[in-house]
Scaffold this motif. Structure first.
Motif, PDB file in Angstrom:
ATOM      1  N   UNK A  92       0.833  -1.207   0.000  1.00 57.30           N
ATOM      2  CA  UNK A  92       0.000   0.000   0.000  1.00 57.30           C
ATOM      3  C   UNK A  92       0.867   1.257   0.000  1.00 57.30           C
ATOM      4  N   UNK A  93       0.323   2.316  -0.551  1.00 57.85           N
ATOM      5  CA  UNK A  93       1.023   3.594  -0.546  1.00 57.85           C
ATOM      6  C   UNK A  93       1.045   4.170   0.867  1.00 57.85           C
ATOM      7  N   UNK A  94      -0.099   4.072   1.545  1.00 58.36           N
ATOM      8  CA  UNK A  94      -0.255   4.606   2.900  1.00 58.36           C
ATOM      9  C   UNK A  94      -1.060   3.611   3.712  1.00 58.36           C
ATOM     10  N   UNK A  95      -0.653   3.422   4.968  1.00 58.98           N
ATOM     11  CA  UNK A  95      -1.409   2.566   5.899  1.00 58.98           C
ATOM     12  C   UNK A  95      -2.171   3.473   6.851  1.00 58.98           C
ATOM     13  N   UNK A  96      -3.470   3.277   6.922  1.00 60.69           N
ATOM     14  CA  UNK A  96      -4.278   4.090   7.826  1.00 60.69           C
ATOM     15  C   UNK A  96      -4.465   5.489   7.256  1.00 60.69           C
ATOM     16  N   UNK A  97      -4.915   6.378   8.088  1.00 58.85           N
ATOM     17  CA  UNK A  97      -5.190   7.744   7.682  1.00 58.85           C
ATOM     18  C   UNK A  97      -4.071   8.662   8.150  1.00 58.85           C
ATOM     19  N   UNK A  98      -3.842   9.697   7.376  1.00 63.01           N
ATOM     20  CA  UNK A  98      -2.881  10.721   7.777  1.00 63.01           C
ATOM     21  C   UNK A  98      -3.656  11.962   8.178  1.00 63.01           C
ATOM     22  N   UNK A  99      -3.060  12.739   9.032  1.00 65.56           N
ATOM     23  CA  UNK A  99      -3.708  13.967   9.488  1.00 65.56           C
ATOM     24  C   UNK A  99      -3.648  15.017   8.401  1.00 65.56           C
ATOM     25  N   UNK A 100      -4.686  15.821   8.340  1.00 65.60           N
ATOM     26  CA  UNK A 100      -4.662  16.974   7.462  1.00 65.60           C
ATOM     27  C   UNK A 100      -4.584  18.213   8.336  1.00 65.60           C
ATOM     28  N   UNK A 101      -3.988  19.246   7.798  1.00 62.11           N
ATOM     29  CA  UNK A 101      -3.830  20.479   8.569  1.00 62.11           C
ATOM     30  C   UNK A 101      -5.198  21.077   8.858  1.00 62.11           C
ATOM     31  N   UNK A 102      -5.357  21.672  10.036  1.00 65.37           N
ATOM     32  CA  UNK A 102      -6.651  22.266  10.371  1.00 65.37           C
ATOM     33  C   UNK A 102      -6.950  23.448   9.447  1.00 65.37           C
ATOM     34  N   UNK A 103      -8.206  23.633   9.174  1.00 65.82           N
ATOM     35  CA  UNK A 103      -8.613  24.774   8.353  1.00 65.82           C
ATOM     36  C   UNK A 103      -8.700  26.021   9.228  1.00 65.82           C
ATOM     37  N   UNK A 104      -8.592  27.147   8.592  1.00 64.24           N
ATOM     38  CA  UNK A 104      -8.736  28.435   9.258  1.00 64.24           C
ATOM     39  C   UNK A 104     -10.195  28.563   9.687  1.00 64.24           C
ATOM     40  N   UNK A 105     -10.434  29.142  10.867  1.00 59.06           N
ATOM     41  CA  UNK A 105     -11.812  29.400  11.288  1.00 59.06           C
ATOM     42  C   UNK A 105     -12.470  30.299  10.250  1.00 59.06           C
ATOM     43  N   UNK A 106     -13.590  29.829   9.730  1.00 54.15           N
ATOM     44  CA  UNK A 106     -14.225  30.547   8.638  1.00 54.15           C
ATOM     45  C   UNK A 106     -15.627  30.979   9.007  1.00 54.15           C
ATOM     46  N   UNK A 107     -16.054  32.082   8.404  1.00 51.83           N
ATOM     47  CA  UNK A 107     -17.380  32.627   8.584  1.00 51.83           C
ATOM     48  C   UNK A 107     -18.311  31.914   7.602  1.00 51.83           C
ATOM     49  N   UNK A 108     -19.433  31.417   8.069  1.00 46.14           N
ATOM     50  CA  UNK A 108     -20.377  30.694   7.206  1.00 46.14           C
ATOM     51  C   UNK A 108     -20.923  31.589   6.094  1.00 46.14           C
ATOM     52  N   UNK A 109     -20.941  32.905   6.315  1.00 45.89           N
ATOM     53  CA  UNK A 109     -21.431  33.824   5.291  1.00 45.89           C
ATOM     54  C   UNK A 109     -20.521  33.843   4.069  1.00 45.89           C
ATOM     55  N   UNK A 110     -19.295  33.347   4.211  1.00 43.25           N
ATOM     56  CA  UNK A 110     -18.326  33.347   3.110  1.00 43.25           C
ATOM     57  C   UNK A 110     -18.329  32.051   2.308  1.00 43.25           C
ATOM     58  N   UNK A 111     -19.331  31.211   2.488  1.00 42.42           N
ATOM     59  CA  UNK A 111     -19.359  29.911   1.810  1.00 42.42           C
ATOM     60  C   UNK A 111     -19.308  30.050   0.290  1.00 42.42           C
TER      61      UNK A 111
END
Length: 185
Positions: A92-111
């Motif tokens: 396999x290329x990767x075993x299990x899941x890798x972490x992704x960087x957290x997203x910036x806190x976003x305003x829902x109005x900017x969807x």
């Protein structure tokens, strides 16, 4: 197996194209041996000693070397041997899941704005940087600022700041007037 190599704008990084899918669902970026433990292939590449970064794209592997370590004339055949062995083994290329960087806190109005930004990045920017052995990951939009992470050959590339500011920032500002700046994460 025939593996093609291609230089990237980053002189410390080569792109290896095995002629088959590598990671078509998502990209993986490893910048140290500890993070690479989830990937047998990335771990094997880091074991060469001169490797400082491994990036898996849809159909390529970008490898970054330490400029103070082995030169590409020495390192390239070793990398190719590891790639051939890995793909022949079916590991396999990767075993299990890798972490992704957290997203910036976003305003829902900017969807809607975020949707426009991600569409532009996916359609116009990511294919171009993938051709250079890298990727750009969207981490958020807040108060006019777009947060992006450069990966693979793009991370640490001498022209990455110019790519972000002159290329991507200008593109996003043109099509999405709410964008005032692009910053690297």
């Amino acid at each position: 197996m025939h593996i093609q190599t291609q230089p990237t704008p980053n002189p410390a990084t080569l792109m290896f194209q095995p002629g088959r899918p590598v990671s078509p669902e998502r990209t993986y970026d490893f910048d140290n041996p500890d993070d690479a433990e989830v990937s047998p292939l990335a771990s094997a590449l880091f074991s060469l000693g001169s490797v400082t970064g491994v990036f898996f794209g849809a159909d390529f592997v970008s490898v970054t070397r330490d400029p103070a370590g082995s030169d590409w004339a020495t390192l390239k055949p070793e990398v190719m041997g590891i790639l051939v062995d890995h793909f022949a083994s079916g590991a396999p290329l990767v075993r299990g899941e890798t972490e992704t960087a957290p997203r910036i806190d976003e305003n829902e109005e900017d969807a809607d704005i975020r949707a426009q930004i991600t569409e532009l990045l996916d359609d116009r920017v990511r294919p171009a940087v993938a051709g250079d052995g890298g990727d750009i990951v969207f981490h958020g939009f807040q108060e006019g600022i777009v947060y992006l992470k450069m990966q693979g050959a793009c991370a640490g590339c001498p022209s990455s700041t110019m790519t972000l500011k002159n290329g991507i920032e200008n593109l996003l500002r043109y099509y999405v007037p709410e964008v005032t700046e692009v910053r690297a994460v």
